[in-house]
Design an enzyme around this catalytic site. Sequence first.
Site, short mmCIF file in Angstrom:
data_model
loop_
_atom_site.label_atom_id
_atom_site.label_comp_id
_atom_site.label_asym_id
_atom_site.label_seq_id
_atom_site.Cartn_x
_atom_site.Cartn_y
_atom_site.Cartn_z
N ASP A 68 0.73 -1.18 0.02
CA ASP A 68 -0.04 0.08 -0.25
C ASP A 68 0.89 1.30 -0.11
OD1 ASP A 68 0.89 -0.71 2.78
OD2 ASP A 68 -0.44 0.68 3.60
N GLU A 133 -0.20 -0.82 5.85
CA GLU A 133 1.01 -0.41 6.72
C GLU A 133 0.93 1.10 6.79
OE1 GLU A 133 4.81 1.23 8.24
OE2 GLU A 133 3.82 1.69 6.28
#
Length: 375
Positions: A68, A133
């Site tokens: 991400d 994250e």
Amino acid sequence: MSCPVIELTQQLIRRPSLSPDDVGCQALMIERLRKIGFTIEHMDFGDTQNFWAWRGRGETLAFAGHTDVVPAGDVDRWINPPFEPTIRDGMLFGRGAADMKGSLAAMVVAAERFVAQHPHHRGRLAFLITSDEEASAKNGTVKVVEALMARNERLDYCLVGEPSSTEIVGDVVKNGRRGSLTCNLTIHGVQGHVAYPHLADNPVHRAAPFLNELVAIEWDRGNDFFPATSMQIANIQAGTGSNNVIPGELFVQFNFRFSTELTDEMIKERVHALLEKHQLRYTVDWWLSGQPFLTARGKLVDAVVNAIEHYNEIKPQLLTTGGTSDGRFIARMGAQVVELGPVNATIHKINECVNAADLQLLARMYQRIMEQLVA
């Protein structure tokens, strides 16, 4: 001449994987890993995609990272669209180039080269990858680690691909991180008219001596591995917006970045004692997002330092500065954890970029680390 590391990085950047959406990034990695004999286990939780992959058995070296990225911001300020990777003057531009799709590509290519040269390697090589994250991180690495620990999964060494470097790749290695503890504090008073203060109880006035004493505390002096604990007020709110109303409540949010000299319980006890000392009426909510951890000199740190010295001919600094990373969750497994990745000068910024040659160098470093620990 094409470069597999750059090509894979570009493929990953083209997928706008804003937390926690993976948008096919993990499928790209899984396809490559499966071809070289990795067993793949999807470990999705909630809206987050994760996978755990392994090859071989025995002493385990895992590479960890996230697919991400943070939002691009004002796309008109980018020199090219943020999800259309472009190389200019040797720099690869695109959201996630440095944080951390370049590292992911370097890990996969390093594994491919390693397996080609060591098809019967003695240890186990693994990957722990998440799509969350950068945001809440609640259903990502932490959940995978909990599941692995529940079944007594072994993890000896873990290299996290976070962008640790500052000027040239490998100049800084993170061998630990400070803990992070947030306090959401509400001081209760009595709302009233500013012309009649005797009929009210101003929580801002009440709390001022407490806050003054809180910010003056020297929590510790750090140690050989960690700087001194830092406390910072992040948010403070009170009042209705009107100039004739005494507020009924004061909200204060403050965060501690703490060293191994303290525990979260020690911090909480001291704050609560200070609140009682000043006879405040309050409610408090604590959020511990990570304990401090440290990986001392040992096989992993030595292997990482060796790889950097071999390819870049520099001696890296071992630091614990900066924010938190998913390494804080992985350290719970008892693993030695180190972070090594590209230069972090442009992460989360407009025109995020990474030196393309650095990614090629990083792949060679990762491969050498594999060779030292699980070949």
